[in-house]
Design an enzyme around this catalytic site. Structure first.
Site, PDB file in Angstrom:
ATOM      1  N   LEU A 156      45.111  11.178  87.041  1.00  0.00           N
ATOM      2  CA  LEU A 156      45.546  12.493  87.647  1.00  0.00           C
ATOM      3  C   LEU A 156      44.232  12.933  88.328  1.00  0.00           C
ATOM      4  O   LEU A 156      44.312  14.170  89.288  1.00  0.00           O
ATOM      5  CB  LEU A 156      45.617  13.524  86.914  1.00  0.00           C
ATOM      6  CG  LEU A 156      47.412  13.322  86.246  1.00  0.00           C
ATOM      7  CD1 LEU A 156      47.625  14.617  85.342  1.00  0.00           C
ATOM      8  CD2 LEU A 156      48.197  13.623  87.547  1.00  0.00           C
ATOM      9  N   ILE A 164      47.994   8.694  70.464  1.00  0.00           N
ATOM     10  CA  ILE A 164      47.545   8.894  69.051  1.00  0.00           C
ATOM     11  C   ILE A 164      46.035   8.867  69.128  1.00  0.00           C
ATOM     12  O   ILE A 164      45.431   9.544  68.321  1.00  0.00           O
ATOM     13  CB  ILE A 164      47.926   7.420  68.326  1.00  0.00           C
ATOM     14  CG1 ILE A 164      49.374   7.554  68.237  1.00  0.00           C
ATOM     15  CG2 ILE A 164      47.239   7.299  67.098  1.00  0.00           C
ATOM     16  CD1 ILE A 164      50.182   6.375  67.612  1.00  0.00           C
ATOM     17  N   CYS A 210      20.438  -5.812  92.062  1.00  0.00           N
ATOM     18  CA  CYS A 210      20.208  -6.311  90.728  1.00  0.00           C
ATOM     19  C   CYS A 210      20.588  -7.758  91.040  1.00  0.00           C
ATOM     20  O   CYS A 210      19.795  -8.571  91.284  1.00  0.00           O
ATOM     21  CB  CYS A 210      21.331  -5.646  89.722  1.00  0.00           C
ATOM     22  SG  CYS A 210      20.789  -5.830  87.995  1.00  0.00           S
ATOM     23  N   MET A 219      19.670  -8.973  94.040  1.00  0.00           N
ATOM     24  CA  MET A 219      18.254  -9.610  94.348  1.00  0.00           C
ATOM     25  C   MET A 219      18.046 -10.753  93.714  1.00  0.00           C
ATOM     26  O   MET A 219      17.330 -11.559  94.365  1.00  0.00           O
ATOM     27  CB  MET A 219      17.517  -8.550  93.764  1.00  0.00           C
ATOM     28  CG  MET A 219      15.944  -8.814  93.911  1.00  0.00           C
ATOM     29  SD  MET A 219      14.820  -7.685  93.182  1.00  0.00           S
ATOM     30  CE  MET A 219      14.563  -9.250  91.513  1.00  0.00           C
ATOM     31  N   HIS A 255      19.484  -0.223  90.011  1.00  0.00           N
ATOM     32  CA  HIS A 255      20.587   0.150  90.709  1.00  0.00           C
ATOM     33  C   HIS A 255      20.396   1.568  91.330  1.00  0.00           C
ATOM     34  O   HIS A 255      20.886   2.679  90.770  1.00  0.00           O
ATOM     35  CB  HIS A 255      21.862   0.277  89.562  1.00  0.00           C
ATOM     36  CG  HIS A 255      22.308  -0.994  88.912  1.00  0.00           C
ATOM     37  ND1 HIS A 255      23.273  -1.575  89.484  1.00  0.00           N
ATOM     38  CD2 HIS A 255      21.707  -1.665  87.882  1.00  0.00           C
ATOM     39  CE1 HIS A 255      23.429  -2.638  88.615  1.00  0.00           C
ATOM     40  NE2 HIS A 255      22.651  -2.615  87.921  1.00  0.00           N
ATOM     41  N   GLU A 301      22.584   2.989  93.349  1.00  0.00           N
ATOM     42  CA  GLU A 301      23.865   3.595  93.577  1.00  0.00           C
ATOM     43  C   GLU A 301      24.225   4.753  92.520  1.00  0.00           C
ATOM     44  O   GLU A 301      24.814   5.578  92.756  1.00  0.00           O
ATOM     45  CB  GLU A 301      25.017   2.663  93.430  1.00  0.00           C
ATOM     46  CG  GLU A 301      25.415   2.066  91.960  1.00  0.00           C
ATOM     47  CD  GLU A 301      24.647   0.777  91.756  1.00  0.00           C
ATOM     48  OE1 GLU A 301      23.363   0.257  92.521  1.00  0.00           O
ATOM     49  OE2 GLU A 301      25.049  -0.191  91.096  1.00  0.00           O
TER      50      GLU A 301
END
Ligand code: GLN
Length: 533
Positions: A15, A149, A382, A385, A508, A510
């Site tokens: 959602l 649960i 990563c 490369m 990384h 990002e």
């Protein structure tokens, strides 16, 4: 003392609870409060580090090296605060810590139970996040959907915290879905009513309901939800579908969600500083040019597997007022493609992101070769490369067997090899080279031009590294080793001369890109892609 906002979800998953939690945190920060965020995940894995991206999407890595749920990426991008190990808590973490204590004898004589031992452990994690962050407000998202649960022990812990601290210090936001029925042309509130009944059955009355809906709710629907859920109308917030997720904080602000929260907490409603975010939205709404970047990976059917990479590309696009289209290229399919022009004729840049294992490797290598030879702007991350080095070694330096021992243990030329400190490690969970490490950038390099800094900190998640035995040879043929970790002599950034933009990094980038602060390596890619176009 800190105040606590707990965000639960009902009716269905997916959602946008993470975006809801992040948007609330952003607004409270913009009101001048120090915020911190946390996610509880009901699964038994200690962290998502050992899960397939198909199960879980990307693994986000924090500066302190925690492998976490991808929602933490949203949190950091929205609130621009560094999160840490206290921010990502799974049932697995809770259980293993309780069991460790039991073995140590901490509960000697007692029967160890869900209540109070597991619930106390969960509560201690909420309080630990508050004490280590010293934040005014902690926003905690609970994964899963009410009624599962798995999440019961988390919900019970939050109920107890509410009971201990009272409604001036705790606030429950419940996110639900308001479906639209096409036949009758109506929005329906019943699933929300039932989800709130379910939540009440667990002892929690929500303070705010965020209603995800395909269109505006209108006063009648809001009144109806307020009446049946025993809330004031101001506490019913609509979250209408948007094209751009960064719009959500503004939509919430217009409905005064931050004021409603601060009022309940008896906190001062300070002036808000939201101009920087409004400017971002304006930029996003007015992008003029566009570029297409091929993202070559093996999990491309599931875009969430590359969520932060995709966001980082967009952020760099904002910097240049450019819309970035991503062409998702399946690296495995590329292996059977004889004519790569077909795949890459309409792209302005190529990105090869991180990855693990041998599937699709040759497709990625062909994409890298194509970018190198055809002078297409290229960013490797990563594994990207490592493969860029293998491609160069094979095709430029003529080392035909050049390979990574990750895919070919017996290669005679292990140009990418396991880091020495990794060789003795047996457990796979949480044992990679993780989180922040320093990288020194050499003068007169593309990396220096992009970063404008000599020492940078970037986040890592890998076991293999470039084998320095091959460095001189590769250098003599044109690879520039422009970023090095001096402590361990590990290669962090490589680039190519005589190419408009060919750069790759072991870390990384990002994870550090923000919508309002894009990352230099992505900026370079988009800028060069744009120039090429
Ligand atoms: N599989 C490679 C390694 O472990 C690359 C990891 C990655 O891309 N995150 O070194």
């Amino acid at each position: 003392m800190a105040k606590y906002v707990f965000v639960t979800g009902g009716v269905v998953s997916g959602l946008g609870k993470g975006i809801t939690a992040s948007s609330i945190a952003l607004l409270l920060k913009a009101r001048g409060y120090k915020v911190f965020m946390q996610k509880f995940d009901p699964y038994i894995n200690v962290d998502p580090g050992t899960m397939s991206p198909y199960q879980h999407g990307e693994v986000f890595v924090t500066a302190d090296g925690s492998e976490t749920d991808l929602d933490l990426g949203h949190y950091e991008r929205f609130i621009d605060e560094e999160l840490n190990y206290t921010s990502s808590i799974s049932s697995g973490k809770i259980f293993s810590s309780v069991i460790e204590k039991e073995r140590r004898g901490d509960y000697l004589g007692g029967t160890v139970q869900i209540v109070p031992h597991i619930t106390n452990e969960i509560k201690s994690k909420v309080y630990e996040a508050a004490s280590t962050s010293q934040a005014d407000i902690i926003i905690t998202e609970i994964g899963g959907t009410i009624g599962d649960i798995e999440s019961l022990s988390f919900i019970e812990s939050l109920r107890q915290i509410r009971n201990e601290l009272g409604s001036n210090n705790t606030l429950f936001v419940h996110t639900t879905l308001i479906p639209y029925i096409y036949g009758s042309g109506e929005l329906k509130t019943k699933p929300t009513q039932h989800s709130v009944i379910e939540l009440r059955g667990l002892g929690i009355q929500p303070d705010i309901i965020v209603c995800r809906a395909p269109q505006n709710l209108g006063e009648d629907i809001k009144n109806k939800i307020a009446l049946y859920c025993s809330l004031n109308k101001e506490n019913i917030i609509e979250a209408v579908d948007v094209k751009n997720i960064y719009q959500i904080p503004i939509n919430f602000y217009e409905q005064h969600i931050d004021e409603t929260i601060l009022k309940q907490f008896d906190m001062k409603i300070k002036e808000i500083d939201l101009d920087y975010w409004k400017k971002l939205i304006k930029t996003v709404d007015n992008l003029s040019g566009q570029v297409t970047i091929a993202l070559v990976g093996k999990y491309v059917e599931l875009h969430d597997a590359y969520l932060s990479v995709a966001e980082s590309l967009k952020h760099a696009g904002y910097k240049y007022q450019t819309k970035v289209n991503i062409k998702w290229v399946d690296s495995e399919k590329l292996e059977d493609e004889n004519n790569l022009d077909n795949t890459f004729k309409d792209v302005d840049g190529i990105l090869v992101p991180g990855g693990f294992g041998s599937r699709g490797i040759n497709g990625k290598i062909s994409a890298i070769k194509y970018a190198r030879v055809n002078k297409i702007p290229f960013l490797g991350i990563c594994l990207g490369m490592q493969l860029a080095i293998i491609e160069f070694a094979r095709n430029v330096c003529n080392i035909k067997d050049a390979d990574s021992t990750e895919f070919n243990e017996l290669t005679s030329d292990p140009i990418i090899d396991m880091m020495s400190e990794q060789k003795a490690i047996v457990n796979l969970g949480g044992t990679m080279r993780l989180g922040n490490y320093e990288c020194y950038i050499s003068e007169n390099t593309l990396a220096k031009k992009l970063y404008q800094q000599s020492v940078i900190l970037e986040r890592h998640r890998h076991r293999y590294e470039f084998n320095n035995k091959y460095r001189e040879l590769l250098e003599s043929k044109g690879i520039v080793f422009s970023g090095i970790n001096k402590q361990s002599n590990l290669t962090e950034i490589i680039e190519l001369k005589n190419h408009p933009y060919f750069i790759a990094c072991q870390f990384h980038p990002e994870f550090k890109s923000r919508p309002t602060k894009s990352h230099p390596l992505f900026e370079g890619l988009i800028n060069n892609a744009k120039n090429r176009k």
